[in-house]
Design a protein around this motif. Structure first.
Motif, PDB file in Angstrom:
ATOM      1  N   ASP A   1       0.791  -1.227   0.000  1.00 57.29           N
ATOM      2  CA  ASP A   1       0.000   0.000   0.000  1.00 57.29           C
ATOM      3  C   ASP A   1       0.824   1.279   0.000  1.00 57.29           C
ATOM      4  OD1 ASP A   1       1.005  -0.305   2.540  1.00 57.29           O
ATOM      5  OD2 ASP A   1      -0.935  -0.665   3.495  1.00 57.29           O
ATOM      6  N   ARG A   2       2.069   1.183  -0.496  1.00 53.77           N
ATOM      7  CA  ARG A   2       2.863   2.405  -0.612  1.00 53.77           C
ATOM      8  C   ARG A   2       3.502   2.517  -2.001  1.00 53.77           C
ATOM      9  NH1 ARG A   2       5.618   3.423   5.375  1.00 53.77           N
ATOM     10  NH2 ARG A   2       4.127   5.046   5.980  1.00 53.77           N
ATOM     11  N   PHE A   3       2.829   1.993  -3.007  1.00 55.80           N
ATOM     12  CA  PHE A   3       3.368   2.104  -4.356  1.00 55.80           C
ATOM     13  C   PHE A   3       3.552   3.574  -4.721  1.00 55.80           C
ATOM     14  CE2 PHE A   3       1.933  -2.320  -5.032  1.00 55.80           C
ATOM     15  CZ  PHE A   3       3.063  -2.807  -5.673  1.00 55.80           C
ATOM     16  N   GLY A   4       4.672   3.851  -5.361  1.00 53.86           N
ATOM     17  CA  GLY A   4       4.959   5.217  -5.803  1.00 53.86           C
ATOM     18  C   GLY A   4       5.820   6.012  -4.854  1.00 53.86           C
ATOM     19  N   ASN A   5       5.938   5.569  -3.596  1.00 54.05           N
ATOM     20  CA  ASN A   5       6.788   6.257  -2.627  1.00 54.05           C
ATOM     21  C   ASN A   5       8.034   5.409  -2.395  1.00 54.05           C
ATOM     22  OD1 ASN A   5       8.050   7.324  -0.328  1.00 54.05           O
ATOM     23  ND2 ASN A   5       6.119   8.110   0.487  1.00 54.05           N
ATOM     24  N   GLU A   6       9.131   5.807  -3.012  1.00 54.02           N
ATOM     25  CA  GLU A   6      10.343   5.007  -2.946  1.00 54.02           C
ATOM     26  C   GLU A   6      11.251   5.423  -1.793  1.00 54.02           C
ATOM     27  OE1 GLU A   6      12.135   4.456  -6.830  1.00 54.02           O
ATOM     28  OE2 GLU A   6      10.629   2.884  -7.162  1.00 54.02           O
ATOM     29  N   HIS A   7      10.737   6.245  -0.899  1.00 57.86           N
ATOM     30  CA  HIS A   7      11.462   6.536   0.334  1.00 57.86           C
ATOM     31  C   HIS A   7      11.554   5.281   1.199  1.00 57.86           C
ATOM     32  CE1 HIS A   7      12.751   8.754   3.936  1.00 57.86           C
ATOM     33  NE2 HIS A   7      11.837   8.064   4.603  1.00 57.86           N
ATOM     34  N   PHE A   8      10.502   4.457   1.172  1.00 61.34           N
ATOM     35  CA  PHE A   8      10.417   3.288   2.039  1.00 61.34           C
ATOM     36  C   PHE A   8      10.884   2.008   1.353  1.00 61.34           C
ATOM     37  CE2 PHE A   8       7.141   6.291   3.438  1.00 61.34           C
ATOM     38  CZ  PHE A   8       7.525   6.466   4.756  1.00 61.34           C
ATOM     39  N   SER A   9      10.742   1.926   0.049  1.00 59.81           N
ATOM     40  CA  SER A   9      11.177   0.750  -0.705  1.00 59.81           C
ATOM     41  C   SER A   9      11.108   1.069  -2.190  1.00 59.81           C
ATOM     42  CB  SER A   9      10.285  -0.455  -0.386  1.00 59.81           C
ATOM     43  OG  SER A   9      10.675  -1.581  -1.145  1.00 59.81           O
ATOM     44  N   LYS A  10      11.880   0.347  -2.976  1.00 60.20           N
ATOM     45  CA  LYS A  10      11.820   0.521  -4.423  1.00 60.20           C
ATOM     46  C   LYS A  10      10.609  -0.219  -4.988  1.00 60.20           C
ATOM     47  CE  LYS A  10      15.672   2.828  -4.570  1.00 60.20           C
ATOM     48  NZ  LYS A  10      15.634   4.296  -4.822  1.00 60.20           N
ATOM     49  N   ASP A  11       9.933   0.404  -5.945  1.00 65.32           N
ATOM     50  CA  ASP A  11       8.749  -0.227  -6.510  1.00 65.32           C
ATOM     51  C   ASP A  11       9.060  -1.541  -7.213  1.00 65.32           C
ATOM     52  OD1 ASP A  11       6.698   1.455  -5.649  1.00 65.32           O
ATOM     53  OD2 ASP A  11       7.019   2.876  -7.268  1.00 65.32           O
ATOM     54  N   ARG A  12      10.228  -1.670  -7.796  1.00 66.05           N
ATOM     55  CA  ARG A  12      10.560  -2.928  -8.470  1.00 66.05           C
ATOM     56  C   ARG A  12      10.660  -4.070  -7.461  1.00 66.05           C
ATOM     57  NH1 ARG A  12      16.195  -4.085  -8.657  1.00 66.05           N
ATOM     58  NH2 ARG A  12      17.472  -2.468  -7.686  1.00 66.05           N
ATOM     59  N   LEU A  13      11.066  -3.767  -6.221  1.00 65.08           N
ATOM     60  CA  LEU A  13      11.086  -4.788  -5.181  1.00 65.08           C
ATOM     61  C   LEU A  13       9.672  -5.086  -4.700  1.00 65.08           C
ATOM     62  CD1 LEU A  13      14.191  -3.638  -3.110  1.00 65.08           C
ATOM     63  CD2 LEU A  13      14.053  -5.472  -4.795  1.00 65.08           C
ATOM     64  N   ARG A  14       8.841  -4.055  -4.603  1.00 61.75           N
ATOM     65  CA  ARG A  14       7.435  -4.287  -4.250  1.00 61.75           C
ATOM     66  C   ARG A  14       6.771  -5.201  -5.282  1.00 61.75           C
ATOM     67  NH1 ARG A  14       7.300   1.710  -3.109  1.00 61.75           N
ATOM     68  NH2 ARG A  14       7.256   1.924  -0.831  1.00 61.75           N
ATOM     69  N   ILE A  15       6.984  -4.883  -6.549  1.00 60.67           N
ATOM     70  CA  ILE A  15       6.378  -5.687  -7.623  1.00 60.67           C
ATOM     71  C   ILE A  15       6.879  -7.120  -7.564  1.00 60.67           C
ATOM     72  CG2 ILE A  15       6.420  -6.074 -10.118  1.00 60.67           C
ATOM     73  CD1 ILE A  15       4.456  -3.999  -9.610  1.00 60.67           C
ATOM     74  N   GLY A  16       8.182  -7.295  -7.364  1.00 56.17           N
ATOM     75  CA  GLY A  16       8.744  -8.644  -7.324  1.00 56.17           C
ATOM     76  C   GLY A  16       8.178  -9.465  -6.184  1.00 56.17           C
ATOM     77  N   THR A  17       8.069  -8.857  -4.989  1.00 57.98           N
ATOM     78  CA  THR A  17       7.524  -9.573  -3.837  1.00 57.98           C
ATOM     79  C   THR A  17       6.054  -9.884  -4.041  1.00 57.98           C
ATOM     80  OG1 THR A  17       9.078  -8.330  -2.450  1.00 57.98           O
ATOM     81  CG2 THR A  17       7.358  -9.567  -1.319  1.00 57.98           C
ATOM     82  N   LEU A  18       5.312  -8.902  -4.547  1.00 62.47           N
ATOM     83  CA  LEU A  18       3.890  -9.096  -4.811  1.00 62.47           C
ATOM     84  C   LEU A  18       3.683 -10.202  -5.847  1.00 62.47           C
ATOM     85  CD1 LEU A  18       0.901  -8.349  -4.617  1.00 62.47           C
ATOM     86  CD2 LEU A  18       1.346  -6.448  -6.201  1.00 62.47           C
ATOM     87  N   TYR A  19       4.480 -10.169  -6.904  1.00 64.04           N
ATOM     88  CA  TYR A  19       4.377 -11.200  -7.946  1.00 64.04           C
ATOM     89  C   TYR A  19       4.587 -12.592  -7.352  1.00 64.04           C
ATOM     90  CZ  TYR A  19       5.587 -14.014 -12.045  1.00 64.04           C
ATOM     91  OH  TYR A  19       5.656 -15.006 -12.980  1.00 64.04           O
ATOM     92  N   GLY A  20       5.598 -12.711  -6.501  1.00 62.03           N
ATOM     93  CA  GLY A  20       5.876 -13.999  -5.889  1.00 62.03           C
ATOM     94  C   GLY A  20       4.701 -14.512  -5.063  1.00 62.03           C
ATOM     95  N   LEU A  21       4.089 -13.623  -4.294  1.00 62.59           N
ATOM     96  CA  LEU A  21       2.946 -14.029  -3.462  1.00 62.59           C
ATOM     97  C   LEU A  21       1.735 -14.391  -4.315  1.00 62.59           C
ATOM     98  CD1 LEU A  21       3.232 -11.390  -0.591  1.00 62.59           C
ATOM     99  CD2 LEU A  21       3.804 -13.828  -0.471  1.00 62.59           C
ATOM    100  N   LEU A  22       1.534 -13.663  -5.391  1.00 61.75           N
ATOM    101  CA  LEU A  22       0.419 -13.986  -6.286  1.00 61.75           C
ATOM    102  C   LEU A  22       0.641 -15.339  -6.956  1.00 61.75           C
ATOM    103  CD1 LEU A  22      -0.193 -10.484  -7.934  1.00 61.75           C
ATOM    104  CD2 LEU A  22      -1.589 -11.601  -6.180  1.00 61.75           C
ATOM    105  N   GLN A  23       1.858 -15.609  -7.347  1.00 55.87           N
ATOM    106  CA  GLN A  23       2.170 -16.898  -7.957  1.00 55.87           C
ATOM    107  C   GLN A  23       2.001 -18.047  -6.959  1.00 55.87           C
ATOM    108  OE1 GLN A  23       1.906 -16.455 -11.159  1.00 55.87           O
ATOM    109  NE2 GLN A  23       3.843 -17.394 -11.748  1.00 55.87           N
ATOM    110  N   MET A  24       2.143 -17.741  -5.682  1.00 58.96           N
ATOM    111  CA  MET A  24       1.995 -18.757  -4.641  1.00 58.96           C
ATOM    112  C   MET A  24       0.532 -18.949  -4.235  1.00 58.96           C
ATOM    113  SD  MET A  24       5.264 -17.648  -2.292  1.00 58.96           S
ATOM    114  CE  MET A  24       5.035 -18.889  -1.023  1.00 58.96           C
TER     115      MET A  24
END
Length: 312
Positions: A223-246
């Motif tokens: 729930d913080r897409f677009g704010n890269e102060h807390f994390s990079k969006d490419r890492l958010r996408i990668g983690t989210l993708y992994g959970l969706l695939q699971m």
């Protein structure tokens, strides 16, 4: 599915299309008004800006937004109601206090958890202050790598308020820590974990962390897409993708935690051009589709999961 409480009244959950679960119209950190260099507060401009944003989101199919602003961070239910009426987008506001390090309400910190519970239930039952506007969600928060005694009292009060009133809980975590601990506390207090969204999990890219929440039945907030102060969006996408695939698409929500207007100085060192909910529809969702995520899984993130969460 039932009804959900918005700032302009109860609404049938099935009447909604897309629900953004964590966005803010305005935020004011405690003491902002004491700073002589704070930008001048012009209420009309804040309302107009918020109306414009929500009307834009409406073109993407968004017809409901949760603004889980805590009591001490500039929560203004009457402003939310006016923005909702003018924009045509329903808004759900919250009851609840912020993490100790950011709230610093010493009068509240001296109360027992039972007295904090009474405050929450008073707002849920009678409305916020003299407005008559009732919250539809309960907010709880913890700090970085620990839960203070005060925060534990607030989480316990939130648990009992949810059990008594039936309305769900959404949380704040600092830098993707203490989510599993929040879940275990809610569980120990008898909360239905399907009614709990553990917020800001997208700052933690350890799948064990995510699974320790998901496997208990709670939802996680990316729930913080677009704010890269807390994390990079490419890492958010990668983690989210992994959970969706699971196979966890029914336990995840996506949002941006964007702030339409800050009361006081802007808190970050740089602006984030993608920190706006349209980024979800213009970039995040198209990238998930490009990676092969099925349409039903994507609809879970922005439509079906929020509806199920409010209907339980």
């Amino acid at each position: 599915m039932g009804q959900v409480q918005t700032v302009t009244g109860e609404v049938e959950i099935n009447d909604f299309n897309y629900i953004l679960m964590h966005e803010h119209l305005q935020i004011g950190y405690t003491g902002w008004h004491l700073d002589p260099f704070s930008p001048k507060y012009i209420r009309k401009e804040i309302i107009d800006r918020a109306v414009d944003r929500l009307q834009e989101l409406k073109t993407y199919g968004v017809d409901c937004m949760v603004d889980p602003c805590t009591m001490e961070l500039g929560r203004d239910p009457e402003l939310m109601a006016e923005v909702s009426q003018r924009s045509g987008v329903r808004i759900i506001c919250s009851t609840g206090f912020d993490l100790e390090a950011r709230g610093k309400l010493f009068a509240i910190q001296r109360l027992s958890w039972e007295e904090i519970l009474e405050i929450y239930l008073k707002e849920i039952t009678d409305g916020i202050g003299e407005t008559g506007i009732r919250p539809g969600i309960i907010k709880a928060a913890t700090g970085y790598n620990r839960i203070t005694e005060y925060e534990e009292m607030c989480l316990k009060a939130a648990s009992h308020a949810s059990r008594i009133s039936g309305i769900p809980i959404i949380t704040h975590t600092e830098h993707g820590t203490m989510g599993p601990e929040q879940v275990q506390l809610f569980k120990s207090e008898g909360v239905n974990l399907q009614k709990c969204i553990i917020g800001h999990c997208c700052a933690n890219h350890n799948l064990d962390y995510q699974l320790s929440i998901l496997d208990e039945g709670a939802l996680v907030g990316f729930d913080r897409f677009g704010n890269e102060h807390f994390s990079k969006d490419r890492l958010r996408i990668g983690t989210l993708y992994g959970l969706l695939q699971m196979g966890y698409s029914e336990q995840i929500i996506i949002s941006c935690d964007s702030v339409c207007s800050y009361l006081g100085r802007f808190p970050f060192n740089e602006e984030y051009e993608n920190w706006h909910p349209r980024y979800l529809f213009n970039s995040v969702i198209p990238e998930l589709k490009q990676k092969g995520i099925k349409e039903n899984d994507i609809q879970n993130l922005i439509q079906y999961n929020p509806k199920r969460y409010f209907s339980i």
